[in-house]
Design an enzyme around this catalytic site. Structure first.
Site, short mmCIF file in Angstrom:
data_model
loop_
_atom_site.label_atom_id
_atom_site.label_comp_id
_atom_site.label_asym_id
_atom_site.label_seq_id
_atom_site.Cartn_x
_atom_site.Cartn_y
_atom_site.Cartn_z
N CYS A 2 0.81 -1.21 0.00
CA CYS A 2 0.00 0.00 0.00
C CYS A 2 0.85 1.27 0.00
CB CYS A 2 -0.87 0.05 1.25
SG CYS A 2 -1.79 -1.44 1.55
N ARG A 27 5.09 -0.11 -6.03
CA ARG A 27 5.01 -0.92 -4.81
C ARG A 27 4.01 -2.07 -4.93
NH1 ARG A 27 6.55 2.61 -0.19
NH2 ARG A 27 5.10 1.53 1.17
N TRP A 75 -3.14 -2.68 -1.32
CA TRP A 75 -2.80 -4.06 -1.66
C TRP A 75 -3.58 -4.91 -0.67
CZ3 TRP A 75 0.05 -8.19 0.57
CH2 TRP A 75 0.45 -9.17 -0.34
N ASN A 99 -1.62 1.97 5.93
CA ASN A 99 -0.73 0.89 5.47
C ASN A 99 -0.45 0.00 6.67
OD1 ASN A 99 -0.57 2.24 3.09
ND2 ASN A 99 1.61 2.71 3.21
N GLY A 100 -0.45 -1.31 6.46
CA GLY A 100 -0.13 -2.21 7.57
C GLY A 100 -1.31 -3.11 7.91
N GLU A 483 17.14 -18.15 -7.86
CA GLU A 483 16.78 -16.79 -8.26
C GLU A 483 16.19 -16.79 -9.68
OE1 GLU A 483 16.22 -14.16 -6.86
OE2 GLU A 483 16.39 -12.60 -8.36
N LYS A 487 12.42 -15.52 -10.59
CA LYS A 487 12.14 -14.49 -11.60
C LYS A 487 11.10 -15.00 -12.59
CE LYS A 487 13.39 -11.72 -10.09
NZ LYS A 487 14.20 -11.52 -8.94
N GLU A 490 7.61 -15.28 -10.97
CA GLU A 490 7.05 -13.97 -10.62
C GLU A 490 6.41 -13.27 -11.81
OE1 GLU A 490 10.58 -11.97 -8.83
OE2 GLU A 490 9.13 -11.11 -7.46
N HIS A 506 17.02 -37.80 -6.66
CA HIS A 506 16.35 -38.08 -5.39
C HIS A 506 14.88 -37.67 -5.43
CE1 HIS A 506 20.14 -39.23 -3.63
NE2 HIS A 506 20.66 -38.12 -4.13
N LYS A 605 6.09 -4.45 -4.43
CA LYS A 605 7.52 -4.17 -4.47
C LYS A 605 8.13 -4.25 -3.08
CE LYS A 605 11.44 -3.14 -6.20
NZ LYS A 605 12.13 -4.29 -6.82
C1 AGP Z 1 12.10 -10.28 -5.88
O1 AGP Z 1 11.96 -10.31 -7.24
C2 AGP Z 1 10.89 -10.09 -5.10
N1 AGP Z 1 10.01 -9.15 -5.61
C3 AGP Z 1 10.96 -10.28 -3.61
O2 AGP Z 1 11.31 -11.62 -3.41
C4 AGP Z 1 11.90 -9.38 -2.77
O3 AGP Z 1 13.22 -9.69 -3.05
C5 AGP Z 1 11.58 -9.61 -1.28
O4 AGP Z 1 10.27 -9.20 -1.03
C6 AGP Z 1 12.53 -8.90 -0.35
O5 AGP Z 1 12.48 -7.53 -0.51
P1 AGP Z 1 13.61 -6.59 0.08
O6 AGP Z 1 14.88 -6.93 -0.61
O7 AGP Z 1 13.14 -5.20 -0.22
O8 AGP Z 1 13.69 -6.86 1.55
#
Ligand code: AGP
Length: 610
Positions: A2, A27, A75, A99-100, A483, A487, A490, A506, A605
């Site tokens: 948010c 965000r 959000w 927010n929160g 990673e 990606k 996501e 395994h 974000k």
């Molecule tokens: C990565 O592509 C993500 N969007 C997510 O995993 C991100 O890395 C994670 O939320 C941690 O965020 P930060 O690095 O701002 O703490």
């Protein structure tokens, strides 16, 4: 996650609020809204599910004009992303954005219902609005009522409130969710991130945990967690707003991928001497503290956690320091046994990730030697609350899928490894000088990897119709594979899993058939031959292989095997280089699938709630 924007001014502030919301779009959110105390003397709001552009359109059709207002991108956590649940929430003549998460919202809701308050949404935020309405009736002053209200809230909040009864001010409260006041001339602003306000000011005051603020056109007053009036220092940015446009690129993500040589260069600047890392880059007390370190505990989330996993290989192999890595959401709720002289390291792009921050706060109670934050945002909670800091210099990252933040984190972690090894005298002779030299060459090697852009774009076509993929890596390339899988899932929504290649037989080998492409990274190191055998196991089951391989690895195209030759690089730096083609791959697959690359569904974000 948010976003909040607020303004109190002498001019119409609707456009300022909308521009602020647009700047917070990165965000992640699923509805947006604005509440204005109009020039006609009434409190009005417009809310829309979906994008800020839809809110903007609604305001074009039915304009709202006024000099006091708050706005929000939501959000969804409690209640679906629909207009009824979008912020601002009204109660009496109050409007609230939040927010929160309010953890005791059910209890408060029941109490307020008993008192006759009627709820129109499923959100935890509406509880705050009615509680505040109730307190305002009792106490008569908006700021006093907010102070009384927050005492009853459990959980995390960044709050902004306006009232038609007292339209001379905007009031705000921070606990667990960042807020910043933007200072103007005869006007003041509020936002959850200074970026939202860079079009109107370059002077900011950051609220601290527990602060309450009363923001008027000509004045700002702040009270701390104990209710004491406090002065908070203001900061001024002179760097000019960072380019928030995509330039020649179609998406922010692609732009950010291509920025990596420059931001890695920036992250190294001022941190290397001729053949050593400058330990003081971590802060004036770093050398003294590092000399005492016997263990490292790394805690982070998502991509930042993957960076930590790579660092474990480096710390143990190069500096001989035992290292544990854990995701913050697990660490924070686990009974942890702390080894003596352990450095607690958090990694975060935003520095506001709720789980990582909570883990740091817990760690402070547990007897760690010291805390170090590797972070991309200088004025973030994580940085403020850590003993030592290394700022990555990735610049603003807008794409939700983290790219340049990851590679700069890896650079920061390699600097940490070399610094610890240097201070403790545990590096093998000549290693530091060699790696410093390799680090200097890294930006141009990354440039070479980026030049493979169109080759990777072609490879992406192999994935467009697939629903599942497997990523394999060995050693420090295993987290790189993780990673790569993160990606891809996501932004393309293709199911992707990562395994250490040695684990294939395994279990995961059962999944392999000609419908499941297998992606792997193959630097020329001592694990190469073992990796090649693992890849044979895949081919033998009809699995199609996509291999990013060192040009000296002797791997070539064959039936069902697509090899992309990578420039040769020192093995220690290979996780950084091999990340690039995996980022490009997920980007081009997502483009082919037509997904929202920069703002993938359901993701935010900056994950500022648990
Ligand atoms: C990565 O592509 C993500 N969007 C997510 O995993 C991100 O890395 C994670 O939320 C941690 O965020 P930060 O690095 O701002 O703490």
């Amino acid at each position: 996650m948010c976003g909040i924007v607020g303004a109190v001014a002498e001019r119409n502030i609707t456009a300022i609020l909308l521009e602020g919301l647009k700047r917070l779009e990165y965000r992640g959110y699923d509805s947006a809204g604005v509440a204005i105390f109009t020039n006609g003397g009434t409190l009005e709001r417009t809310r829309r599910p979906g994008k800020v552009s839809e809110l903007e359109q609604a305001l074009e059709n039915e304009p709202l004009a006024g000099r006091l207002g708050i706005a929000h991108t939501r959000w969804a956590t409690h209640g679906a992303p629909c207009e009824r649940n979008a912020h601002p929430h009204f109660a009496g003549d109050l409007a609230v954005v939040h927010n929160g998460i309010i953890e005791n919202h059910e209890t408060l809701r029941a109490q307020l219902k008993d008192l006759g308050y009627v709820f129109t949404s499923d959100t935890d935020t509406e509880v705050i609005a009615h509680l505040l309405e109730h307190k305002l009736k009792e106490l008569g002053d908006l700021t006093v009522a907010l102070k009384a209200t927050v005492k009853e809230l459990h959980g995390a909040y960044g709050l902004a409130v306006i009232s038609a009864q007292q339209p001379d001010r905007l009031v705000a409260a921070r606990s667990g969710s960042p807020l910043v006041i933007g200072l103007g001339m005869g006007e003041n602003f509020l936002a959850s991130d200074q970026l939202a306000l860079r079009q109107v000011t370059d002077r900011f005051v950051y609220l601290e945990e527990g602060d309450i603020a009363e923001i008027r056109r000509e004045s700002v007053q702040i009270w701390d967690v104990d209710g004491q009036a406090v002065e908070r220092e203001s900061v001024q940015y002179r760097d000019g707003a960072e380019a928030a446009d995509k330039g020649e690129f179609r998406h922010y993500m692609l732009k950010e991928i291509h920025e990596q040589p420059a931001v890695v260069q920036r992250t190294l600047e001022g941190r290397l001497s001729q053949n050593q890392v400058l330990v003081q880059a971590f802060g004036p007390q770093a050398a003294e503290l590092f000399a005492k370190v016997r263990n490292v505990q790394i805690v982070a989330c998502g991509t930042s956690y993957h960076a930590g996993m790579v660092a474990r290989y480096w710390l143990e192999e190069l500096a001989g320091i035992p290292c544990q890595v854990e995701v913050a959401s697990e660490f924070r709720y686990r009974k942890v046994v702390v080894q003596a002289d352990t450095l607690f390291v958090t990694i975060s792009q935003s520095g506001e990730t709720a789980d990582t921050l909570a883990a740091l706060r817990n760690a402070k109670e547990l007897g760690y030697l010291a805390s170090l934050a590797i972070c991309n945002v200088g004025i973030s909670s994580l940085v403020r609350e850590s003993d030592l800091t290394l700022l990555t210099q990735a610049g603003r990252e807008i794409g939700v899928a983290s790219t340049k933040a990851f590679t700069t984190q890896l650079v920061g972690l390699l600097l940490l490894t070399l610094s610890l090894g240097q201070v403790r005298g545990t590096l093998a002779s000549g290693v530091e000088a060699t790696l410093v030299e390799e680090l200097r060459r890294l930006p141009s090697r990354l440039g070479e990897a980026l030049a493979m852009d169109s080759t990777v774009e072609k490879i992406a076509e192999l994935f467009a119709e697939k629903n599942h993929t497997l990523f394999l890596g060995r050693g420090a390339q295993f987290p790189v594979a993780m990673e790569g899988a993160l990606k891809l899932k996501e932004i393309s929504y293709i199911h992707a899993e990562a395994y250490p290649a040695g684990e294939l037989k395994h279990g995961p080998l059962a999944l392999v058939d000609n419908d499941m492409p297998v992606v792997t990274v193959a630097p020329n190191n001592e694990l190469l031959e073992k990796l090649k055998s693992n890849l044979q196991e895949v081919r033998a089951r009809g699995g199609e292989l996509i291999v990013f391989a060192d040009e000296q690895a002797g791997m070539t195209n064959g039936e069902g095997t697509h090899v992309v030759q990578m420039p040769h690089i020192h093995d220690i730096l290979s996780p950084i280089l091999y990340t690039i083609p995996l980022q490009l791959l997920s980007y081009y697959v997502a483009v082919l699938k037509g997904t929202d690359v920069d703002q993938p569904r359901n993701l935010a974000k900056s994950v500022t709630v648990e």
